[in-house]
Design a protein around this motif. Sequence first.
Motif, PDB file in Angstrom:
ATOM      1  N   ASP A  91      57.002  68.133 108.502  1.00 17.15           N
ATOM      2  CA  ASP A  91      58.183  67.767 107.713  1.00 17.15           C
ATOM      3  C   ASP A  91      59.055  66.757 108.451  1.00 17.15           C
ATOM      4  N   ARG A  92      59.243  66.963 109.745  1.00 19.13           N
ATOM      5  CA  ARG A  92      60.111  66.082 110.530  1.00 19.13           C
ATOM      6  C   ARG A  92      59.610  64.632 110.500  1.00 19.13           C
ATOM      7  N   TYR A  93      58.324  64.431 110.769  1.00 22.22           N
ATOM      8  CA  TYR A  93      57.803  63.064 110.792  1.00 22.22           C
ATOM      9  C   TYR A  93      57.741  62.465 109.390  1.00 22.22           C
ATOM     10  N   TRP A  94      57.271  63.253 108.438  1.00 23.35           N
ATOM     11  CA  TRP A  94      57.184  62.779 107.052  1.00 23.35           C
ATOM     12  C   TRP A  94      58.562  62.358 106.554  1.00 23.35           C
ATOM     13  N   ASN A  95      59.532  63.236 106.726  1.00 25.89           N
ATOM     14  CA  ASN A  95      60.877  62.950 106.232  1.00 25.89           C
ATOM     15  C   ASN A  95      61.507  61.765 106.955  1.00 25.89           C
ATOM     16  N   ALA A  96      61.255  61.631 108.246  1.00 25.22           N
ATOM     17  CA  ALA A  96      61.811  60.497 108.994  1.00 25.22           C
ATOM     18  C   ALA A  96      61.295  59.190 108.408  1.00 25.22           C
ATOM     19  N   ILE A  97      60.018  59.127 108.118  1.00 26.78           N
ATOM     20  CA  ILE A  97      59.422  57.899 107.584  1.00 26.78           C
ATOM     21  C   ILE A  97      59.879  57.646 106.153  1.00 26.78           C
ATOM     22  N   VAL A  98      59.740  58.641 105.301  1.00 29.23           N
ATOM     23  CA  VAL A  98      60.050  58.474 103.880  1.00 29.23           C
ATOM     24  C   VAL A  98      61.540  58.252 103.661  1.00 29.23           C
ATOM     25  N   ASN A  99      62.374  58.987 104.386  1.00 24.34           N
ATOM     26  CA  ASN A  99      63.826  58.886 104.183  1.00 24.34           C
ATOM     27  C   ASN A  99      64.448  57.661 104.834  1.00 24.34           C
ATOM     28  N   ASN A 100      63.654  56.883 105.555  1.00 21.92           N
ATOM     29  CA  ASN A 100      64.139  55.654 106.178  1.00 21.92           C
ATOM     30  C   ASN A 100      63.602  54.435 105.410  1.00 21.92           C
ATOM     31  N   GLY A 101      63.581  54.544 104.098  1.00 24.34           N
ATOM     32  CA  GLY A 101      63.121  53.430 103.278  1.00 24.34           C
ATOM     33  C   GLY A 101      61.632  53.400 103.032  1.00 24.34           C
ATOM     34  N   GLY A 102      60.927  54.439 103.436  1.00 26.38           N
ATOM     35  CA  GLY A 102      59.486  54.499 103.237  1.00 26.38           C
ATOM     36  C   GLY A 102      59.130  55.036 101.870  1.00 26.38           C
ATOM     37  N   ALA A 103      57.853  55.361 101.697  1.00 25.52           N
ATOM     38  CA  ALA A 103      57.381  55.860 100.407  1.00 25.52           C
ATOM     39  C   ALA A 103      56.272  56.882 100.619  1.00 25.52           C
ATOM     40  N   GLU A 104      56.276  57.896  99.765  1.00 24.01           N
ATOM     41  CA  GLU A 104      55.210  58.891  99.770  1.00 24.01           C
ATOM     42  C   GLU A 104      53.958  58.312  99.146  1.00 24.01           C
ATOM     43  N   SER A 105      52.824  58.807  99.610  1.00 27.79           N
ATOM     44  CA  SER A 105      51.556  58.481  98.984  1.00 27.79           C
ATOM     45  C   SER A 105      50.833  59.808  98.786  1.00 27.79           C
ATOM     46  N   ALA A 106      49.527  59.798  98.762  1.00 21.82           N
ATOM     47  CA  ALA A 106      48.754  61.006  98.493  1.00 21.82           C
ATOM     48  C   ALA A 106      48.074  61.531  99.749  1.00 21.82           C
ATOM     49  N   CYS A 107      47.776  62.830  99.728  1.00 20.02           N
ATOM     50  CA  CYS A 107      46.913  63.471 100.732  1.00 20.02           C
ATOM     51  C   CYS A 107      47.430  63.341 102.163  1.00 20.02           C
ATOM     52  N   GLY A 108      48.736  63.404 102.338  1.00 19.83           N
ATOM     53  CA  GLY A 108      49.311  63.333 103.677  1.00 19.83           C
ATOM     54  C   GLY A 108      49.619  61.934 104.162  1.00 19.83           C
TER      55      GLY A 108
END
Length: 161
Positions: A91-108
């Motif tokens: 969660d920490r790494y995912w949220n850091a990337i996505v919440n800093n202007g990033g975007a979710e994709s599929a399968c991790g």
Amino acid sequence: MTTPAKNTICLWYNGDAEEAARFYAATFPDSSVNAVHFAPGDYPSGKEGDALTVEFTVMGIPCLGLNGGPAFTHSEAFSFQVATVDQEETDRYWNAIVNNGGAESACGWCKDKWGISWQISPIALLQAVTDPDPAVAKRAFNAMMEMKKIDIATIEAARRG
């Protein structure tokens, strides 16, 4: 002067290599910004004195950010794969990337705001989809295929059947 690494990943940026490197250094362990080198003269995408290259390390991997301009962009053909030990780290790494202007994709997979792809892959997922029992591996794989960020509890439930 230090001897450069024998093999370094060179990542092309559109003028914001230093910003990206500083984000990675602040987000991931064993990461740092090691040097910023300025252009000795004007070049197609910048002027003398602009940051041209940035030497940085991402989780122990030596990288060079090149401020080459808009000619080339990143694709999913290259990604950093980060093996996480638990849901909190995932969660920490995912949220850091996505919440800093990033975007979710599929399968991790997710993408940072500079277009670099990241696979935030819990070790539990890797173990589940490579389980020696094909039925177990398939259940875990099918569960993963429905996810964006990996949920370890769901993967473990699928593994158990």
